[in-house]
Structure formats: C-alpha cells, structure tokens
Motif scaffolding. Structure first.
Motif, PDB file in Angstrom:
ATOM      1  N   TYR B   6      -2.019   8.936   2.611  1.00  0.00           N
ATOM      2  CA  TYR B   6      -1.142   9.455   4.020  1.00  0.00           C
ATOM      3  C   TYR B   6       0.158   9.092   3.471  1.00  0.00           C
ATOM      4  O   TYR B   6       0.382   8.552   3.065  1.00  0.00           O
ATOM      5  CB  TYR B   6      -1.459   7.822   4.992  1.00  0.00           C
ATOM      6  N   GLU B   7       1.079  10.435   3.862  1.00  0.00           N
ATOM      7  CA  GLU B   7       2.240  10.378   3.225  1.00  0.00           C
ATOM      8  C   GLU B   7       3.657  10.485   4.541  1.00  0.00           C
ATOM      9  O   GLU B   7       3.348  10.029   5.490  1.00  0.00           O
ATOM     10  CB  GLU B   7       2.505  11.828   2.965  1.00  0.00           C
ATOM     11  N   LEU B   8       4.526   9.024   3.941  1.00  0.00           N
ATOM     12  CA  LEU B   8       4.744   8.504   4.251  1.00  0.00           C
ATOM     13  C   LEU B   8       6.843   8.434   3.618  1.00  0.00           C
ATOM     14  O   LEU B   8       6.384   7.965   2.513  1.00  0.00           O
ATOM     15  CB  LEU B   8       4.948   6.600   4.538  1.00  0.00           C
ATOM     16  N   ASP B   9       7.604   9.449   4.380  1.00  0.00           N
ATOM     17  CA  ASP B   9       8.752   9.441   3.875  1.00  0.00           C
ATOM     18  C   ASP B   9       9.285   9.437   4.501  1.00  0.00           C
ATOM     19  O   ASP B   9      10.477   8.692   5.526  1.00  0.00           O
ATOM     20  CB  ASP B   9       8.937  10.808   3.347  1.00  0.00           C
ATOM     21  N   VAL B  10      10.535   7.860   3.727  1.00  0.00           N
ATOM     22  CA  VAL B  10      10.876   6.025   4.560  1.00  0.00           C
ATOM     23  C   VAL B  10      12.268   6.562   3.614  1.00  0.00           C
ATOM     24  O   VAL B  10      13.409   5.761   4.566  1.00  0.00           O
ATOM     25  CB  VAL B  10      10.844   4.842   4.238  1.00  0.00           C
ATOM     26  N   ILE B  24       6.577   0.722   7.248  1.00  0.00           N
ATOM     27  CA  ILE B  24       5.569   0.601   6.448  1.00  0.00           C
ATOM     28  C   ILE B  24       4.514   0.094   6.654  1.00  0.00           C
ATOM     29  O   ILE B  24       3.265   0.748   6.055  1.00  0.00           O
ATOM     30  CB  ILE B  24       5.899   0.415   4.906  1.00  0.00           C
ATOM     31  N   ALA B  27       2.208   1.439   9.041  1.00  0.00           N
ATOM     32  CA  ALA B  27       1.478   2.919   8.146  1.00  0.00           C
ATOM     33  C   ALA B  27       0.229   2.350   7.350  1.00  0.00           C
ATOM     34  O   ALA B  27      -1.209   2.923   7.622  1.00  0.00           O
ATOM     35  CB  ALA B  27       2.574   3.402   7.570  1.00  0.00           C
ATOM     36  N   LEU B  37      -1.757   5.655   0.137  1.00  0.00           N
ATOM     37  CA  LEU B  37      -0.547   5.833   1.017  1.00  0.00           C
ATOM     38  C   LEU B  37       0.366   6.450  -0.007  1.00  0.00           C
ATOM     39  O   LEU B  37       0.463   6.099  -1.222  1.00  0.00           O
ATOM     40  CB  LEU B  37       0.063   4.248   1.466  1.00  0.00           C
ATOM     41  N   LEU B  39       4.184   6.947  -0.888  1.00  0.00           N
ATOM     42  CA  LEU B  39       5.701   6.738   0.008  1.00  0.00           C
ATOM     43  C   LEU B  39       6.539   7.076  -1.287  1.00  0.00           C
ATOM     44  O   LEU B  39       6.917   6.989  -1.880  1.00  0.00           O
ATOM     45  CB  LEU B  39       5.588   4.887  -0.169  1.00  0.00           C
TER      46      LEU B  39
END
Lengths: 454, 178
Positions: B6-10, B24, B27, B37, B39
C-alpha cells in the motif's frame, strides 16, 4: 492450561483390547470362522468383530484418549466419559460377538443379543465421539494429524450406523426394504469405512506425528501429506455417499466405488512415500524397536495395496477378499498396534512412576523398562505368522492357517507378557526401580485416589 | 504470497506543516494481513522504525536522490503465539536467563529429563532458556506441579521450540520425599 497429562483409562482400554486379541487368536487356532467357515458365515462375523471392535477399536480409542491432547496441545474435554464408554463397549462388543455365535447355532443365547450388543456398542462409541469431537472442535484450527482423526471419527459414525442397521435386520427386528437393501449391498461399505476409514486413516494421521516424534524427523506439514488427507477424505466421503444411493436405488454406484478405490490407492502410495521420507530424514540413527517393528506393518500395507490392485485389475476381488482383509487387519493394523504399544506402554508407565521424581533422584530411562532383544524375537515370529497365514488363505489351506495362528497366538501372548513386565517395572535395575518409595503402578486399573489428573 | 504494498506519500502533508503520524497509523491499520506499506517522506523517518518494529514490521529505506526517502515496511513472518503457564506471567519482570540449554538433538523424553534436572539445581527466581525440537507437552504439567512458570513458542521457521522457565519457590510434591 496447555499441555498433556496422562490419560487415566488408556491402560484399561489397552488391557481389554489385548484380551480380545488373545480371544480372537484362540478362535482362529480352533478354526472358528473363516477360512474353516465361509466369509459370510456368522462364525466369521463373530471373529471379525472380536478383532475389529474388541481389539483394534478399543486399542485405537485408548490411544486417542492419550494422544488427541498431544496432537492438539490441549487437554481432553469431558474426560469423565472415558470409563462409562469403556464399560459400554466391553459389554456391547461381548454381546454382539455372542449374538453372532448364537446366529451360528452354537450356544443357546437369545437372538436379541445381536441388536442389544450393537445398541450398547453404539452408545459406547457415541460417548467417545462426543469426547473427541468436543476436544477437536475447541482446538480449531486443527493441525493435519488431528484432521485425519476427525475424518476417522466421521467414518466411525457411518460404520456403526450401518452396523446397527444390519444387527436389527439379522435379528429379524427390521424388515423395511431399505434396511434389507443396505444389508445385502452395503456390507463392503461397512467394512471399507471401518477398516479403511476409522482404523487405517486414523492410524495414518497419528503415525505422521508419532513417527516424527520418536525418530526426530522433520515434522513440518508437507504438501504431500495434505494431499493424502484430501484424497483419503474424498475416497471415504464417496463411499459414505453410496449409502443414500443404495437407499434410493440410484445407478452409477460401481463407477463411484472405482473412483473412491483409485483415490484411496493413490493416497496410500503418497503416504508410503511420506513414511519412507520420515524414516530416511530421521536425526536418530539407531531406532527403537517400535519404529523397527512398524516397518513390518508398512510393508504389509504396501503389499495389501498392490494385492488389491492386482485383484481389481484381474476382476477377482471376490476371490481374494479374505487374504486381503486378513493382511490389512493383522499385518498392517495389528502389527502397527503392537509395535506402538511397545513404546506407549513403557512411556506412560515411566511418566506415571518417575515423572514426579525427575531431577530429584536417579531415575531409570524409558528404555530401561523394556528388553528389546527379547521382544524383537516375538515381533519377528508375529510377522512370520502373518506371512504364512496370508499365504495359507491364498492357497485355501485351512490347516496351515490354524498352525500359523497358533504361532501368532504364542507371539501375541509373549508380547502381552512383555507389556505386563513393563507395567510391573520388572526390567528396571533394582537399585532404580522404586526409588523414593513410590508404589508400583497398578497393572491396568488406575487407583481411585490418584495424584494424576484424569 | 507477496501482496502489493500500500503506497502512502506523506510529503504533501509534511510540506503543508502537519504531522503525518495519524495518517500513517490509520494506513497501517487498514493493511491486509501480510501486506507491506511503502512510505514516501521528505526525511528519513527514523523514529517510525521502532514504532513499526513494535507492530511487527521490518523496514528497508532508500534515498530518492532529492533529499526525499522511500521506506518499505514489510510485516515479519507470523510467529506462533507465545504459550505461557497459568497465573500471572509477566515476562518483562523476568531476569536474563542464568542457564541455557540446546536440546534440539535429543529424542523425547530426554529434553524433559534434562530440563527438570537443571531446574532442580537452580535458585528460585532464576530463569532457564532451552531450545527443543518439539513442544514439550508432557513437561508443562510437571513444571506447574513444581511451582515453576514458563513461556514458550516456536521460532518463525516453526522448527525449534524456545522455552523460558522461571524457577519457583520450593513447594509442591512434598510427598516426593516421604
């Protein structure tokens, strides 16, 4: 709490089972039942049920009371039902066998003994099924060996349901067409589910765990073992499904039986490959007598499977079914049973007597409770008599069968005596025998005020 | 069976000056079992590594070249649940093991014999660490009867059973000596 404690009644189940085995051997020596009588004769049915129920089923039940908790890592549910189940089974099986004897015209027992014995036997098995099913249900998800046991228990339920029906038909208490059809056509299903499902499939599952444990082999669940389970469960499920087909008179039963037989044979083939891998992959180079004696049982299962294939291909199942069932019952199931008893009895006795003393004073090893060289001779004699008796059945030579059964009776009694010696700690060096003033273990009946948990 | 991460761009959150921690964590809570994950952040999020390790994730980080970092958090292989003896068993209060035994090559019941022999010689409160090839199911009741506490589980490969035993006070089995 996790863990496994000693099962209070297992030794009593074993004692009752061994007595039934000795009675069965005497029947064979005296020529009571097959091959002196025909395979369908009541005498043969009396003999078959003495062995399959009295010996093998009580042995299996006693072993499961001890090992189901080991397989699932949690204590038995409702352990208090073990004793009533044993009483019901001994009374029921005795009644059933005497019922068959009276059908044979020997003895002047009431013909109602047959349905009475069957009903009481079913009640006994019913209690055990409740104990094991509850324990397994609470232990989900089940490890693979326990899934074999679950299928074996399902087969047991189907087997005794069929058997109960036959008992009422044979006693003349039931004359519905469906029950008569089942009795005429379903007998092979009853035998297949009992010997193949309850006794063999359960043995196979437990053997995966016990053999790896005794020989220190890798015991991770393998894909091949899962396939054995799936194929075997499918084969037994198909056999069970044929029962309603008989009742409804549906066609296509022969094809289904062939599919089930094929699945069963493939399952046994893969199982044997697994067993060879377990023996080869062991960390323990010198193996104990129970594992060595087990090899004879695996050889018997392999020969029986090949023999079955040969009979099926040549269309001679009817002719060869006697030697085939004998080889499965005595070579495979009885051989495996006696071999594993030779480990289980000393282990239980050792844990019972010396477990509380471990680390506190010198204690004997488990191996000190047995004398393998002596017992090895009796195991050799046992397997020799299985070979000779199987050959005698193939050759229709009843006298040779009776002579070899006499040899088998001697071997079985000698092994029985070895178990008694183990229980009495007779083989333990005297300086270690009863250290700490602990009393000798009771032979086969637990003390009423026991330190052990039931 | 590797699941797509799962891609999360903070980075947008960080650039706007807000704290990405809640984003985060939600997620992480939304991940499927076994799902990693990925990040992306404007710095190397070192404090997050230990937070994620505590939730069973390993990390692999790499710089993206422009000062930004990409971190892949992978869930560690599920290990067996820890089995502990009955009663109050707070492992955090146990001392480091005073004795260690490797019993993986012994056949049963020899590991049980060795463990009980060593435990008898240890002081109350001391801890024994042992490796076994099998779960010692018949040992547990004997430890309980002797007043010892234990905790154990299989390693991630499922091949070695690890057990910690804390020696209890000398009680139980008073009848052993009479």
């Amino acid at each position: 709490m996790f863990g496994a404690t000693l099962s209070r009644w297992t030794m009593s189940y074993f004692a009752a089972a061994l007595i039934f085995l000795a009675i069965g051997e005497v029947m064979m020596v005296l020529g009571f039942g097959y091959p002196v009588s025909s395979i369908e004769a009541p005498e043969t049915l009396a003999l078959v049920h003495t062995i399959a129920l009295g010996w093998l089923s009580l042995l299996m039940a006693g072993a499961l009371l001890q090992f189901v908790p080991v397989l699932v890592g949690r204590p038995l549910s409702l352990p208090g039902l073990a004793l009533p189940a044993l009483v019901l089974l001994v009374v029921g099986i005795t009644g059933l066998v005497l019922g068959f004897v009276s059908l044979a015209g020997a003895g002047s027992f009431s013909p109602l003994l047959l349905p009475f014995g069957a009903t009481v036997t079913i009640a006994g098995f019913g209690l055990l099924v409740i104990v094991f099913a509850t324990t397994l249900w609470q232990a989900r998800p089940l490890p693979l060996p326990a899934r074999f046991v679950a299928v074996g228990l399902g087969s047991l339920v189907a087997t005794i349901a069929l058997g109960g029906t036959y008992a009422f038909v044979l006693a003349g208490l039931s004359d519905t067409q469906a029950a008569i059809d089942l009795t005429l056509e379903g007998l092979s299903l009853h035998a297949a589910l009992g010997l193949g499902g309850w006794l063999s499939f359960t043995t196979m599952g437990v053997s995966y765990r016990l053999l790896t444990m005794f020989m220190l082999s890798p015991d991770r669940e393998r894909q091949s073992s899962r396939i054995v389970w799936a194929l075997g469960a499918a084969a037994l499920g198909i056999v069970a499904c044929i029962v309603p087909m008989i009742l409804s008179g549906s066609a296509g039963r022969v094809v289904l039986l062939l599919i089930a037989a094929l699945a069963g044979v493939i399952a046994i083939g893969i199982y044997m490959a697994d067993i060879v891998r377990i023996y080869r992959g062991r960390k323990r180079k010198l193996i104990e007598l129970n594992s060595r004696a087990g090899i004879g049982a695996f050889a018997a299962l392999t020969v029986a499977t090949i023999f079955f294939l040969a009979l099926a291909v040549s269309g001679q199942i009817e002719r060869g079914v006697g030697p085939l069932v004998y080889l499965v019952t005595f070579g495979w199931l009885t051989g495996m049973g006696l071999a594993q008893l030779y480990k289980i009895v000393p282990f239980i006795t050792w844990l019972e007597c010396y477990g509380p003393l471990l680390g506190r004073m010198p204690t004997p090893r488990v191996q000190d409770l047995v004398v393998e060289t002596r017992a090895a001779f009796w195991f050799r004699l046992f397997y020799l008599t299985v070979i000779v008796a199987s050959a005698a059945l193939c050759l229709d030579n009843a006298s040779l069968f009776r002579v070899s059964s006499l040899g088998q009776l001697i071997a079985v009694n000698a092994l029985l005596w070895e178990f008694v010696a183990t229980r009495r700690l007779s083989n333990v060096p005297s300086n270690l025998r009863l250290s700490g003033g602990f009393a000798r273990p009771h032979l086969f009946f637990p003390p009423f005020q026991s330190r052990r948990q039931p | 069976m590797t699941k797509d991460p799962y891609e999360l761009d903070v980075r947008p959150l960080l650039k706007s000056g807000s704290d990405p921690f809640q984003a985060i964590m939600s997620a992480v809570d939304g991940l499927a079992p076994g799902q990693p994950l990925k990040l992306s952040a404007t710095f190397r999020p070192v404090p997050l590594f230990s937070v994620m390790a505590g939730r069973g994730f390993a990390h692999q980080d790499q710089p993206l070249g422009n000062g930004d970092w990409e971190v892949l958090f992978t869930p560690e292989e599920q290990v067996d649940e820890v089995r502990v003896s009955a009663g109050d068993t707070d492992l955090d209060t146990w001392p480091d093991p005073a004795r260690q035994l490797d019993l993986t090559d012994l056949d049963p019941p020899e590991p049980m014999v060795r463990i009980l022999a060593v435990v008898e010689k240890m002081q109350a409160g001391e801890v024994l660490f042992a490796l076994l090839a099998r779960e010692p199911l018949f040992l547990y009741p004997e430890l309980a009867k002797r007043g010892h506490k234990w905790a154990g589980n299989f390693d991630a490969a499922g091949e070695t059973y690890r057990i910690l035993i804390r020696v209890g006070g000398r009680k139980g089995h008073e009848n052993a000596a009479d």
